[in-house]
Design a protein around this motif. Sequence first.
Motif, short mmCIF file in Angstrom:
data_model
loop_
_atom_site.label_atom_id
_atom_site.label_comp_id
_atom_site.label_asym_id
_atom_site.label_seq_id
_atom_site.Cartn_x
_atom_site.Cartn_y
_atom_site.Cartn_z
N HIS A 99 3.25 -56.35 -2.07
CA HIS A 99 2.62 -56.12 -0.76
C HIS A 99 3.04 -54.75 -0.22
O HIS A 99 2.21 -53.96 0.21
CB HIS A 99 3.02 -57.23 0.22
N MET A 100 4.34 -54.47 -0.31
CA MET A 100 4.84 -53.18 0.19
C MET A 100 4.20 -52.02 -0.55
O MET A 100 3.79 -51.04 0.05
CB MET A 100 6.35 -53.10 -0.01
N LEU A 101 4.15 -52.15 -1.90
CA LEU A 101 3.64 -51.03 -2.69
C LEU A 101 2.19 -50.68 -2.36
O LEU A 101 1.78 -49.55 -2.52
CB LEU A 101 3.78 -51.33 -4.19
N PHE A 102 1.44 -51.67 -1.88
CA PHE A 102 0.05 -51.39 -1.54
C PHE A 102 -0.11 -50.92 -0.09
O PHE A 102 -1.22 -50.64 0.34
CB PHE A 102 -0.85 -52.61 -1.83
N LEU A 103 0.99 -50.85 0.64
CA LEU A 103 0.90 -50.33 2.01
C LEU A 103 0.80 -48.81 1.97
O LEU A 103 1.16 -48.17 0.98
CB LEU A 103 2.12 -50.76 2.83
N ASP A 104 0.36 -48.24 3.09
CA ASP A 104 0.16 -46.78 3.13
C ASP A 104 1.48 -46.03 3.04
O ASP A 104 2.52 -46.56 3.42
CB ASP A 104 -0.54 -46.39 4.43
N LEU A 105 1.38 -44.78 2.64
CA LEU A 105 2.57 -43.93 2.54
C LEU A 105 3.25 -43.82 3.91
O LEU A 105 4.47 -43.73 4.00
CB LEU A 105 2.15 -42.55 2.03
N SER A 315 2.79 -58.93 7.72
CA SER A 315 1.69 -58.79 8.69
C SER A 315 1.15 -57.35 8.72
O SER A 315 0.15 -57.08 9.36
CB SER A 315 2.16 -59.19 10.08
N GLN A 316 1.84 -56.44 8.00
CA GLN A 316 1.35 -55.06 7.97
C GLN A 316 0.28 -54.92 6.89
O GLN A 316 0.43 -55.47 5.80
CB GLN A 316 2.50 -54.11 7.60
N HIS A 317 -0.77 -54.19 7.23
CA HIS A 317 -1.83 -54.01 6.24
C HIS A 317 -2.19 -52.54 6.12
O HIS A 317 -2.05 -51.79 7.08
CB HIS A 317 -3.05 -54.84 6.61
N SER A 318 -2.67 -52.20 4.95
CA SER A 318 -3.02 -50.81 4.70
C SER A 318 -4.23 -50.41 5.54
O SER A 318 -5.20 -51.16 5.66
CB SER A 318 -3.33 -50.66 3.21
N GLN A 319 -4.13 -49.23 6.15
CA GLN A 319 -5.26 -48.73 6.94
C GLN A 319 -6.23 -47.98 6.04
O GLN A 319 -7.36 -47.73 6.40
CB GLN A 319 -4.76 -47.75 8.03
N ILE A 320 -5.74 -47.60 4.86
CA ILE A 320 -6.59 -46.85 3.94
C ILE A 320 -7.34 -47.87 3.07
O ILE A 320 -6.75 -48.50 2.20
CB ILE A 320 -5.73 -45.88 3.09
#
Length: 547
Positions: A99-105, A315-320
């Motif tokens: 999950h973390m790795l797919f979050l934005d930089l 609960s954090q999601h990628s904005q990209i």
Amino acid sequence: MKEFFKNFMPYIRGHYPLFILAVLSGIFAALCTAGVTYLVKPMLDEVFVDKDVSKLALIPFLLMLAYIGKAIGSYAQSYIMSYVGEDIVRQIRDKMLSHMLFLDLSFFNKNRNGELIARITNDIGLIRSAVSSTFTEFVREGITAIALIGVVIYQSPKLALIGLVILPLSILPISLIIRRLKKVSKKAQEKNADITSNLNEIFNNVEMIKVNSAEELESQKFKNENQEFFKINMKNTLVGTMDTPVMEILGALAIGAVLYIGGKSVIDGTLTVGEFFSFNTALFMAYTPIKRLLNCVVRMQSAIVANKRILEIFSQHSQITDGERELSEEIKEIAFSNVSFKYDEEEVLSHISCEFKKDSITALVGKSGSGKSTLIALLLRLYDVNNGEISINSTPLKDYKIKSLRSRISVVNQRIFILNDSIAKNVAYGSEVDSKRVEWALKQAMAWEFVESLSEGIETRLDEFGTNLSGGQRQRIAIARALYKDSQILILDEATSALDEKTEEAIKHTIDLIRKDKIIILIAHRPSTIELADQILRIENGKLTNA
Ligand SMILES: Nc1ncnc2c1ncn2[C@@H]1O[C@H](COP(=O)(O)OP(=O)(O)OP(=O)(O)O)[C@@H](O)[C@H]1O
């Protein structure tokens, strides 16, 4: 607590059969424990009072069986629940990292590495002890308590009422302890993350610490943090172990009352000696699981806090967001149209319009901090533009699948990433190792000479961060990696800054050889590197000025 179980139910679902087996083992152990107390009555009334010799051998034998049953049941339950707990933790760790790795930089920019490591190791570890040991104990002690309370009520409902009065009486102090403990646990977990971050920073910068003779300074900084951590942990212990004396004091009061009233009933003849002792044994024995049960609830608090911290990440999601189109066609042109971007408040790039065409080399020049690397980061969609648009072959970048876009770009940037693995694996990173191709890439990157001289050649293992390489050797490994990938877009961001002139010349020659059909972007300060370029773009304070 509800949220905790809601979060873990999906992981437990796959383990239902094992769960049932564990509960059955627990019930078996609890019934055996209750059996032990029940056997006290015939032991006293029939063996000692009635002097029935035939039962003298039978009852100890049954007692022994009950104890053996209890031991086997408890062991099986603990083992199964540990298995379930460990497996749940394994699943959450896997899920958390992917999950973390797919979050934005930007998520990684905002969170310290140590903080993230602490969430995956410490916080999830706390869940493990909750699921495997606390939860196991909770189930087992719960069943044991119910069985023993059953015996207590069965032997004398009137005395049971007095003996069990501690249950409602304990609610207030225990709930106060729980509330306090939640606060302290939160602080302890935050401090643990601080400590991990601090250590991570120290070990990553040990060379700089030594050069600046900052060993003492860093040790002292750590000592202070550690001392605070110690204090918080002691507070945690102070509050967290308070439930035991509270329960013991309340228990002593209840048992005193039971002994007095029960003793009177025996003297009055309304209770036999056997019933009285069986009752008391069960009551004494019931206090331990009740105490442990409440202790489990208390211990669960740090897991509940950890669960909150874990949920914060989930609960954090990628904005990209990913596009629909696969970028598989030949790239003819990349266009930036009126692109603006800011990391925080201040605009780093403003109104950038430029093109990069197939079969051409572009040099991006400009002062340090002018926004060159940021422009590349936008092309890689490590961040999304705030205004304007970037397109490839007239299709907006956002429409392409990110993976297909990045697979078409090779980048050598300033921060070189070296894996603690063989040179071959480092060069082929992200794809299968083809030794011939690794050798070719190393030759093109002018790295073959030093790799060949190593006793294990391309199988030589590199240290973490490439500490067993020189700066120039690291850069050449990174260039070899970019060449191995053979993408149509090649970006070299200060990729030759650590190389001597001769090696740099040789790499320029390589670039010249492979330039056909590619889009090459060079970021460089040295005029010699820029010589190769067909177009020069100059950035000043985030704006494009004609070179
Ligand atoms: N992750 C980030 N978060 C916030 N600001 C950033 C971030 N990365 C870069 N910046 C800021 O953006 C500006 C442009 O940085 P960038 O790295 O693009 O410059 P550059 O031209 O590549 O510099 P250099 O030649 O030194 O590599 C700088 O002012 C920098 O402080």
